[in-house]
Design an enzyme around this catalytic site. Structure first.
Site: not given
Length: 361
Positions: A115, A118, A139-140, A175, A183
């Site tokens: 990412g 890196t 994944i972000d 609920r 993130g």
């Protein structure tokens, strides 16, 4: 053709698609340059392994059957960029050690899968004279210059399934369910997951929320005969008061309150403010695990094939990217240190608002 010796490492957090990308680049290299003309050196545990010389020559058989395998066969470890040029108590000059390992193994190129951090280190090594190619993993989905990173869509699928399941228990018990989605700095995953899972409220770092407005959104739904609500909260989401603080001050304030994220606080405020039973759910690292989706397998293979093409051309100092329908590349120096954040007035936020989704602002 002389034999090309290619080093590969995976750095930072794991995600689905790392192995698929390794497979894609290795198979493409074999295809483009001939299996006898390519030697792959696997580097364990990311940059830490490059510093500590944790390397081994890999065989073609090492890459069989890994397309669908989650995690990374090379192992990964976080080695913060801000510490790369710091000589610590062990007196190890990390940059010097990485260059020595690169030269010791006679690498013609180093592939770094990771990412933002890196990529900053990849650019550092590139400026130090090493031949480096980056592949955007997170994944972000927050790497500058690419529309998408591998791992993101699989995490969206998993997060959406989590929220799908949460809906059923929310309905059964009337609920409010507050689901924390990974993130920290960018809200792409919470945004896409929230839309895909039909969340009623989405809270992301780029749009600081007002607690009273979140409570009001839940209350309005309850008064309309909808006592259950599902809220997707990015782990980096913050209220407007917190947004005015420096990051270190925000962290300190939360630590004093026994908080890491605002998720449990949001749940508590909603229950106090509406009287509706509210629960917080944190799927956490489940979002990183498991087999990559078909989309990510294909994207990983495309990225790997593009990286192999750059290696054959001797075109280094770049990172692979997807722009529109095209697989292309950006210069490392142009993207290192930049983050791609959610545009608070962009299309995806507008889409969510158009169907009545609240961002608590």
């Amino acid at each position: 053709m002389s034999k090309r010796r290619i080093g590969i490492l995976t750095s930072g957090g794991d995600c689905p698609g790392l192995n698929a990308t390794i497979r894609g680049v290795v198979r493409s290299c074999y295809q483009l340059m001939g299996e006898d003309n390519v030697e792959i050196v696997g580097i364990a545990d990311g940059y830490y392994g490059l510093i500590k010389d944790m390397c081994r020559v890999m065989n073609p058989s090492d890459f069989y059957g890994i397309l669908t395998q989650g995690g990374t066969i090379l192992g990964t470890k976080r080695t913060p960029y801000k510490m790369m040029t710091v000589v610590e108590e062990d007196e190890v000059d990390k940059v010097k050690e990485m260059k020595q390992t690169y030269n010791k193994w006679g690498l013609d190129c180093l592939l770094t899968l990771g990412g933002n951090g890196t990529h900053k280190t990849a650019n550092l090594l590139s400026t130090e004279g090493l031949n480096v190619i980056g592949l955007p993993k997170t994944i972000d989905n927050d790497i500058w210059g690419t529309d998408v990173t591998f791992g993101f869509h699989t995490a969206v699928d998993i997060g959406t399934e989590v929220i799908d399941r949460i809906h059923t228990t929310a309905h059964s018990h009337s609920r409010v369910m507050v689901v924390e989605i990974m993130g920290n700095k960018a809200g792409w995953l919470a945004l896409y997951t929230g839309i895909g899972g039909g969340s009623d409220i989405i809270l992301i770092p780029e749009i600081p929320f007002t607690p009273e407005k979140v409570i009001e959104a839940v209350r309005v739904r309850a008064e309309a005969g909808k006592p259950c609500s599902v809220i997707a909260v990015a782990e980096g989401a913050m209220d407007r008061e917190e947004a005015l603080l420096k990051r270190k001050d925000r962290i300190k304030k939360r630590a004093e309150a026994g908080e890491v994220t605002c998720t449990s606080r949001v749940a508590r405020l909603i229950q106090t403010g509406t009287g509706i039973e509210t629960r917080a759910v944190v799927p956490g690292h489940m979002l990183r695990g498991g087999s990559p989706s078909a989309y990510d397998r294909i994207l990983a293979t495309q990225f790997g094939a593009r990286a192999a093409k750059l290696i054959k051309l001797g075109k280094y100092g770049y990172t692979i990217a997807k722009k529109g329908r095209d697989i292309t590349e950006n210069k490392l120096i142009d993207i290192a240190g930049k983050a791609r954040l959610v545009d608070s007035e962009g299309e995806m936020v507008e889409t969510a608002r158009s169907i009545g989704t609240s961002f608590g602002d």
